[in-house]
Design a protein around this motif. Sequence first.
Motif, PDB file in Angstrom:
ATOM      1  N   GLU A 125      37.890  22.261  65.674  1.00 37.49           N
ATOM      2  CA  GLU A 125      38.052  23.346  66.647  1.00 37.49           C
ATOM      3  C   GLU A 125      37.554  22.952  68.030  1.00 37.49           C
ATOM      4  N   TYR A 163      46.153  46.493  56.162  1.00 37.58           N
ATOM      5  CA  TYR A 163      45.265  45.721  57.032  1.00 37.58           C
ATOM      6  C   TYR A 163      46.017  44.627  57.782  1.00 37.58           C
ATOM      7  N   CYS A 208      47.024  44.160  62.243  1.00 36.01           N
ATOM      8  CA  CYS A 208      47.002  42.879  62.964  1.00 36.01           C
ATOM      9  C   CYS A 208      48.367  42.578  63.565  1.00 36.01           C
ATOM     10  N   ASN A 224      51.568  32.648  65.228  1.00 33.71           N
ATOM     11  CA  ASN A 224      50.906  33.699  64.454  1.00 33.71           C
ATOM     12  C   ASN A 224      51.848  34.868  64.180  1.00 33.71           C
ATOM     13  N   HIS A 235      46.869  25.178  58.277  1.00 30.19           N
ATOM     14  CA  HIS A 235      47.105  25.705  59.618  1.00 30.19           C
ATOM     15  C   HIS A 235      47.944  24.745  60.457  1.00 30.19           C
ATOM     16  N   LYS A 246      43.869  37.683  52.968  1.00 33.97           N
ATOM     17  CA  LYS A 246      42.640  38.134  53.633  1.00 33.97           C
ATOM     18  C   LYS A 246      42.376  37.308  54.897  1.00 33.97           C
ATOM     19  N   ALA A 247      42.652  35.997  54.800  1.00 27.98           N
ATOM     20  CA  ALA A 247      42.429  35.128  55.977  1.00 27.98           C
ATOM     21  C   ALA A 247      43.344  35.505  57.122  1.00 27.98           C
ATOM     22  N   LEU A 293      46.853  30.994  62.587  1.00 24.09           N
ATOM     23  CA  LEU A 293      46.522  31.585  61.294  1.00 24.09           C
ATOM     24  C   LEU A 293      47.018  30.654  60.187  1.00 24.09           C
ATOM     25  N   THR A 341      43.891  38.358  58.224  1.00 25.00           N
ATOM     26  CA  THR A 341      43.345  39.485  58.984  1.00 25.00           C
ATOM     27  C   THR A 341      42.437  39.037  60.108  1.00 25.00           C
ATOM     28  N   THR A 342      42.071  37.759  60.130  1.00 28.55           N
ATOM     29  CA  THR A 342      41.217  37.221  61.184  1.00 28.55           C
ATOM     30  C   THR A 342      42.087  36.616  62.254  1.00 28.55           C
ATOM     31  N   VAL A 343      42.300  37.328  63.347  1.00 28.08           N
ATOM     32  CA  VAL A 343      43.143  36.840  64.435  1.00 28.08           C
ATOM     33  C   VAL A 343      42.323  35.941  65.335  1.00 28.08           C
ATOM     34  N   PRO A 344      42.741  34.657  65.528  1.00 26.46           N
ATOM     35  CA  PRO A 344      41.970  33.753  66.389  1.00 26.46           C
ATOM     36  C   PRO A 344      41.806  34.299  67.793  1.00 26.46           C
TER      37      PRO A 344
END
Length: 277
Positions: free
Chosen positions: A88, A5, A9, A237, A220, A271-272, A95, A274-277
Amino acid sequence: MMQPYLLCCYIVLLSSFNNINAEPVIIVDAVALLQAPTGNEAQILHQLLAAYPAQYSITDISRNRAREWVKTAENACIPWLKKTTTREQDFLFSLPYMVEDALQLVVPADSRWHSTLQTLQQHNPHISLLQILSLKPGPVIGIEINRSYGETLDQLLSQRQSSWSIYTRTTSSNETGSMLPMLQRGFIDATLEYRKVAQRTDSSLRFYSLLEAEPVNLVHFACSKGERGQRVVNLLNQVILSKSQQPDYQQLVLQGIKGANQQLALQIWLKALTTVP
């Protein structure tokens, strides 16, 4: 071998980097972090910057000024920051490049509050901060303005900010753990801090796990908004994803995590990613 996974990415990010010019980056609020004599934060940051595929520079300004300066800059970043919804609005976040253990309630070894806290601990090893703040009388807990302690703790502290049991430091130090000297001098009874940071100041400090604290804290880079800032984040990233798959880097990240929590921390961190900003 890179996990499937994350491989997906990584390929997506690499394909976009082929058309991105290398973007120099200015790192602020990092001098004390990079010069830390112990701990893994400095080693991790040095590794990431060494792998950054463009020039970088370090600018030494105070933490409060740094955050305001990055908002108006085009290609600047602050390391070692938690991502929050409020932040934000002002920054682009990379990431997570590392993970920290849970924040804990830190109390001096000779504190008169140990018996009270230990009584609360009889029902649950994780004490509720809300319950502690409801004690009358109760300990005075020192916190820092502009610091996030995690969503649940932030909300609780915000609701109780005017309480006599909360002391808020309104200026930021250039070093982590800035409330610890006040704790040692007896100006406050307790504070919230990472165990590893607090123990660098005083190895005799005592720690209590908090019910409202996140089990681990993702760390981050917070960068300038805009096209140049986005290019910086994309390149960071790329480096983070590559480093995260190296066993030596993983072990370095996990140095600050208690042994029993290391596997959970690693799972949450990967796991975090895998979330691409």
